[in-house]
Scaffold this motif. Sequence first.
Motif, PDB file in Angstrom:
ATOM      1  N   HIS A 136       0.841  -1.198   0.000  1.00 18.91           N
ATOM      2  CA  HIS A 136       0.000   0.000   0.000  1.00 18.91           C
ATOM      3  C   HIS A 136       0.872   1.242   0.000  1.00 18.91           C
ATOM      4  N   GLU A 137       0.326   2.290  -0.604  1.00 20.27           N
ATOM      5  CA  GLU A 137       0.991   3.591  -0.628  1.00 20.27           C
ATOM      6  C   GLU A 137       0.200   4.572   0.229  1.00 20.27           C
ATOM      7  N   VAL A 138       0.907   5.236   1.123  1.00 20.23           N
ATOM      8  CA  VAL A 138       0.303   6.249   1.997  1.00 20.23           C
ATOM      9  C   VAL A 138       0.832   7.613   1.568  1.00 20.23           C
ATOM     10  N   THR A 139      -0.080   8.549   1.334  1.00 19.28           N
ATOM     11  CA  THR A 139       0.289   9.911   0.939  1.00 19.28           C
ATOM     12  C   THR A 139      -0.010  10.863   2.094  1.00 19.28           C
ATOM     13  N   PHE A 140       0.898  11.802   2.328  1.00 16.02           N
ATOM     14  CA  PHE A 140       0.759  12.742   3.439  1.00 16.02           C
ATOM     15  C   PHE A 140       0.430  14.140   2.932  1.00 16.02           C
ATOM     16  N   ALA A 141      -0.394  14.828   3.711  1.00 16.57           N
ATOM     17  CA  ALA A 141      -0.858  16.160   3.316  1.00 16.57           C
ATOM     18  C   ALA A 141       0.291  17.148   3.159  1.00 16.57           C
ATOM     19  N   GLU A 142       1.345  16.980   3.944  1.00 12.90           N
ATOM     20  CA  GLU A 142       2.474  17.901   3.900  1.00 12.90           C
ATOM     21  C   GLU A 142       3.441  17.573   2.771  1.00 12.90           C
ATOM     22  N   GLY A 143       3.127  16.509   2.018  1.00 16.70           N
ATOM     23  CA  GLY A 143       4.001  16.069   0.943  1.00 16.70           C
ATOM     24  C   GLY A 143       4.692  14.768   1.303  1.00 16.70           C
ATOM     25  N   GLY A 144       5.017  14.002   0.308  1.00 19.30           N
ATOM     26  CA  GLY A 144       5.724  12.749   0.533  1.00 19.30           C
ATOM     27  C   GLY A 144       4.788  11.564   0.596  1.00 19.30           C
ATOM     28  N   THR A 145       5.365  10.391   0.338  1.00 11.75           N
ATOM     29  CA  THR A 145       4.614   9.141   0.400  1.00 11.75           C
ATOM     30  C   THR A 145       5.489   8.076   1.039  1.00 11.75           C
ATOM     31  N   VAL A 146       4.840   6.989   1.462  1.00  8.37           N
ATOM     32  CA  VAL A 146       5.555   5.817   1.931  1.00  8.37           C
ATOM     33  C   VAL A 146       4.840   4.592   1.394  1.00  8.37           C
ATOM     34  N   VAL A 147       5.598   3.615   0.965  1.00  7.51           N
ATOM     35  CA  VAL A 147       5.044   2.347   0.496  1.00  7.51           C
ATOM     36  C   VAL A 147       5.382   1.277   1.518  1.00  7.51           C
ATOM     37  N   THR A 148       4.397   0.469   1.870  1.00  2.91           N
ATOM     38  CA  THR A 148       4.573  -0.511   2.934  1.00  2.91           C
ATOM     39  C   THR A 148       3.950  -1.848   2.571  1.00  2.91           C
ATOM     40  N   SER A 149       4.523  -2.906   3.145  1.00  2.00           N
ATOM     41  CA  SER A 149       3.986  -4.254   2.950  1.00  2.00           C
ATOM     42  C   SER A 149       3.014  -4.647   4.047  1.00  2.00           C
ATOM     43  N   LEU A 150       2.959  -3.859   5.122  1.00  2.00           N
ATOM     44  CA  LEU A 150       1.992  -4.107   6.197  1.00  2.00           C
ATOM     45  C   LEU A 150       1.540  -2.767   6.756  1.00  2.00           C
ATOM     46  N   LEU A 151       0.278  -2.454   6.550  1.00  2.00           N
ATOM     47  CA  LEU A 151      -0.303  -1.177   6.960  1.00  2.00           C
ATOM     48  C   LEU A 151      -1.340  -1.427   8.049  1.00  2.00           C
ATOM     49  N   VAL A 152      -1.206  -0.721   9.169  1.00  2.00           N
ATOM     50  CA  VAL A 152      -2.138  -0.861  10.285  1.00  2.00           C
ATOM     51  C   VAL A 152      -2.797   0.488  10.545  1.00  2.00           C
ATOM     52  N   GLY A 153      -4.112   0.526  10.427  1.00  2.00           N
ATOM     53  CA  GLY A 153      -4.861   1.738  10.727  1.00  2.00           C
ATOM     54  C   GLY A 153      -5.197   1.789  12.208  1.00  2.00           C
ATOM     55  N   ALA A 154      -4.479   2.632  12.932  1.00  2.00           N
ATOM     56  CA  ALA A 154      -4.749   2.878  14.350  1.00  2.00           C
ATOM     57  C   ALA A 154      -5.133   4.346  14.494  1.00  2.00           C
TER      58      ALA A 154
END
Length: 384
Positions: A136-154
């Motif tokens: 999954h790819e996570v995009t941040f409002a301040e700019g930048g992204t991170v790609v991860t193989s395990l994403l946990v929504g807390a």
Amino acid sequence: MTTDVTIIGAGLGGLTLARVLHVHGIPATVYEAEPSPTARSQGGMLDIHDYNGQPALQAAGLIDEFRGLVLEGREATRFLDRDGTVLLDQPDDGTGGRPEVQRGELRQMLLDSLPADAVRWGHKVSGVRALGEGRHEVTFAEGGTVVTSLLVGADGAWSKVRPLLSAATPEYTGISSVETYLLDGDTRHPAAVKTVGGGSLLALAPGKGIVCHRESGSTLHTYVMLAKPQDWFAGVDFTDAAAAAARIAQQFDGWAPELTALITDGDTAPVLRPLNRLPIGHRWDRAPGVTLLGDAAHLSPPDGEGANLAMYDGAELGKALAAHPDDVEAALTEYEKAMFPRSAEVATEGAELYRLMYGDDSPHGLFTAFAGHEQASGEGNSPA
């Protein structure tokens, strides 16, 4: 375990997960929208239960540190009638299983137990998308992204991760809380301190109630509960603190002045908090590389269980990942299989508690249930 773990949300659940993973030598990164740990108040007191919150802290290796945070005597519970008559006064005799701590201190304890770079502050999630094969790819409002193989929504009630798994969104329960604080109570509000006692006070009636906790020192934290539609609260001008407090207090006309003073004598502006919930029994089909915990998974109105469940979720997920280091999907399946019925049971019990506290038979139905609880368990702790 070679899979990178990305946790969205530095609340108690996300931090407990990060800590349990750390204990097992598994690195994780927590992304938090707030700019710093002190960016906002972390709420009031929490009773940490011996059947979920405390086992989670045990798994995190922090039970001794937790005990150092406990506020002695705060498990005392007092029920008052609307005229101020004491209906029940249960002291804290030290045998209860729900010691009280300040939420902010508990969170700081968890933060202090993690590597300095484990939490990335000022990272507000603006979007999340699946890339396939559990990534999954996570995009941040301040700019930048991170790609991860395990994403946990807390990431709480309005989770940005939840839409990957479920179309469910929180709905208003029909009840809102209005919070006020009386500060330095021993000096400035001695009558209120005497009314509340050493722990918690509850004064309840159909559709309304005043609940107050004595926090660290002599701070009194009041939750005014009102079963009103959101349109009604929209008609209250919360930008005018005195007028808002007076308007809320009008709903308690005829109640003892020592109770309404917990509203009108507040030292802070009243804060409106609508109470929302996800459907009881909320669940989703297993999707590779992503899961939820805490309010993101099973939001319910505050009933003493939310923080405990979030920490327990985090600990159980961390333990499952440690037990299946080479099979993330097996770990997530094991975690969710236990989490779904556990959270549904607690949500069902919480809904019944709110019915007893604010339903047509309040407060008599609650007393009957409380008496049965004491007889069955031999304990003297309030179910609230």
